[in-house]
Design a protein around this motif. Structure first.
Motif, short mmCIF file in Angstrom:
data_model
loop_
_atom_site.label_atom_id
_atom_site.label_comp_id
_atom_site.label_asym_id
_atom_site.label_seq_id
_atom_site.Cartn_x
_atom_site.Cartn_y
_atom_site.Cartn_z
N GLY A 233 9.00 73.12 48.28
CA GLY A 233 9.33 72.13 49.30
C GLY A 233 8.30 72.07 50.40
O GLY A 233 7.31 72.80 50.40
N GLY A 234 8.55 71.16 51.34
CA GLY A 234 7.69 71.03 52.51
C GLY A 234 7.06 69.68 52.70
O GLY A 234 6.41 69.44 53.72
N GLU A 235 7.23 68.76 51.76
CA GLU A 235 6.52 67.50 51.87
C GLU A 235 6.83 66.76 53.17
O GLU A 235 5.96 66.09 53.72
N GLN A 236 8.05 66.86 53.66
CA GLN A 236 8.44 66.09 54.84
C GLN A 236 8.00 66.74 56.15
O GLN A 236 8.04 66.09 57.20
N GLN A 256 4.48 72.67 49.63
CA GLN A 256 4.10 71.33 49.19
C GLN A 256 3.78 70.41 50.37
O GLN A 256 4.45 69.39 50.58
N PRO A 257 2.77 70.74 51.16
CA PRO A 257 2.41 69.83 52.25
C PRO A 257 1.87 68.51 51.70
O PRO A 257 1.29 68.47 50.61
N THR A 283 1.05 73.50 46.05
CA THR A 283 1.04 72.34 45.16
C THR A 283 1.43 71.12 45.98
O THR A 283 2.62 70.79 46.08
N PRO A 284 0.47 70.46 46.62
CA PRO A 284 0.81 69.41 47.59
C PRO A 284 1.58 68.25 46.99
O PRO A 284 1.50 67.95 45.79
N HIS A 285 2.29 67.57 47.88
CA HIS A 285 3.00 66.34 47.55
C HIS A 285 2.02 65.18 47.66
O HIS A 285 1.30 65.04 48.64
N CYS A 286 1.97 64.35 46.61
CA CYS A 286 1.15 63.12 46.67
C CYS A 286 1.74 62.14 45.68
O CYS A 286 1.30 62.06 44.53
N ALA A 287 2.73 61.39 46.13
CA ALA A 287 3.62 60.66 45.22
C ALA A 287 3.27 59.19 45.04
O ALA A 287 4.13 58.40 44.66
N ASN A 288 2.03 58.80 45.30
CA ASN A 288 1.61 57.44 45.01
C ASN A 288 0.10 57.44 44.81
O ASN A 288 -0.57 58.43 45.09
N TYR A 309 -0.92 72.62 39.05
CA TYR A 309 -1.16 71.24 38.68
C TYR A 309 -1.19 70.32 39.90
O TYR A 309 -0.78 70.68 41.00
N LEU A 310 -1.67 69.12 39.66
CA LEU A 310 -1.72 68.02 40.63
C LEU A 310 -0.56 67.08 40.36
O LEU A 310 -0.34 66.69 39.21
N GLU A 311 0.16 66.69 41.41
CA GLU A 311 1.16 65.64 41.23
C GLU A 311 0.46 64.31 40.99
O GLU A 311 -0.46 63.93 41.72
N PHE A 312 0.90 63.58 39.96
CA PHE A 312 0.29 62.29 39.63
C PHE A 312 1.38 61.28 39.31
O PHE A 312 2.05 61.39 38.28
N SER A 313 1.56 60.32 40.18
CA SER A 313 2.62 59.32 39.99
C SER A 313 2.37 58.50 38.73
O SER A 313 1.25 58.07 38.46
N ILE A 314 3.44 58.26 37.99
CA ILE A 314 3.34 57.45 36.78
C ILE A 314 3.88 56.04 37.00
O ILE A 314 3.97 55.25 36.06
#
Length: 368
Positions: A233-236, A256-257, A283-288, A309-314
């Motif tokens: 957690g932590g994105e917000q 997850q900054p 593991t940072p948040h990057c949702a777009n 891993y890297l977050e990668f929006s689909i």
């Protein structure tokens, strides 16, 4: 060089910053996504006046001092705006030195394993499985994240039984060889989160994101302490003192900054360093697929405690229509399940002139 002009180009969803120094050299950054037109107002009112006339060498001081000068206005919009200045200076520095930003941070260009990140809760387990199988076969993804519960849902599922059904279905159809992650978006009480977490462990889910209301850290810690899988957690969270408590108290297993929610690369690097000192992965948040994912790619190639891993929006134009046409050439080419950080100077990307021409424009500059 002295920062002489700061320009913003934005719409409601996304906004870019162009920084110009007194020698005419430029760098591009980004305000955080969502309500970016409001963030641009904050940028020109409360960020630009402190930055104009200062040297690009003073970024570290500016990132520290501006929140102090604007101490009556803490919170998300200030940091979303500060990120635009920070990321524009990094691009400027990279272009001046002929280096990718990751190299300036001590890293190297190269590949990153990506996980295919679904943003949807309005999708049935069957349709989500279909998407994942297609993405696995077409792009080589071997890690996937999907949504469970409902957003800030007070223990309610998106519809009855969806969480249990989608967990079982995704694992059954993709097999044991892939990594699976889930995101609850602050849905559950600690008791229900632990119950769901035990189900996730049975199916080999390795990442349980934001199980409880993110502002209730004591609830998330109960879940972390009760389960063996990684609670994340932590994105917000955009306040550094909140981050310090989260890490010191080991509220989560993985931090997850979000580079843009938090206020830019420098502040994110600070959080990553604190996490590394505590033995926690980042593991940072990057949702777009605005620039936030590219920023995160450069960061992950540089920090010693980068997550797996890297977050990668689909999600494509049916879900994120505002992502279309942002760049002259997309930096997001997935091959064999990996994204690539190139050695192009700065961020290595150009904003598309046609998009800029249709955006809302504002500028601040040194008075002549």
């Amino acid at each position: 060089m002295i920062i002489s002009r700061l320009e913003t180009f934005c719409n409601e969803y996304v906004g870019f910053v162009r920084l110009t120094t007194d020698d005419g050299q430029q760098g591009w950054g980004q305000l955080s996504t969502y309500n970016s037109d409001i963030t641009a107002q904050v940028f020109h009112r409360q960020i630009a006046p402190w930055a104009l006339g200062r040297s690009t060498d003073e970024l570290e001081q500016l990132v520290r001092v501006i929140p102090e000068r604007e101490h009556k206005f803490p919170g998300t919009y200030m940091n979303r705006a500060l990120a635009g200045l920070d990321t524009a200076v990094w691009d400027w520095r990279g272009k001046q030195q002929g280096k990718a930003v990751t190299e300036l941070l001590g890293g190297t260009p190269g590949p990153l394993r990506a996980y295919a990140s679904s943003m949807r809760r309005d999708i049935t387990p069957e349709h989500e499985v279909e998407r994942f199988v297609r993405l696995r076969d077409e792009f080589g993804f071997d890690a996937f994240k999907f949504r469970i519960g409902s957003e800030c849902g007070h223990d309610q599922d998106e519809w009855p039984g969806r969480t249990e059904a989608i967990v079982a279905s995704v694992r059954a159809h993709l097999g044991d060889e892939v990594s699976l992650l889930v995101d609850a978006n602050s849905c559950f009480s600690p008791e229900r989160a632990i119950e769901v977490g035990q189900l996730l462990q049975q199916y080999g889910i390795e990442h349980f994101e934001e199980p409880c209301p993110y502002w209730r850290q004591e609830q998330t810690k109960q879940v972390t302490d009760a389960l063996s899988l990684d609670v994340t957690g932590g994105e917000q969270d955009c306040d550094l003192s909140t981050w310090k408590r989260m890490i010191d108290d080991r509220v989560v297993n993985i931090v997850q900054p979000d580079v843009l929610y938090l206020g830019g690369m420098l502040r994110t690097l600070k959080v990553a360093r604190w996490a590394a000192q505590a033995g926690l992965a980042c593991t940072p948040h990057c949702a777009n697929l605005s620039l936030v994912t590219l920023f995160t790619m450069h960061l992950l190639r540089a920090i010693p405690n980068a997550g797996r891993y890297l977050e990668f929006s689909i999600e494509g134009p049916d879900y994120y229509p505002w992502q279309e046409g942002l760049f002259t050439h997309s930096p997001y080419d997935i091959r064999n399940g990996q994204a690539m950080v190139t050695d192009a100077p700065g961020w290595g990307v150009e904003i598309h002139p046609e998009w800029l021409a249709k955006s809302q424009y504002q500028h601040s500059e040194i008075a002549s």
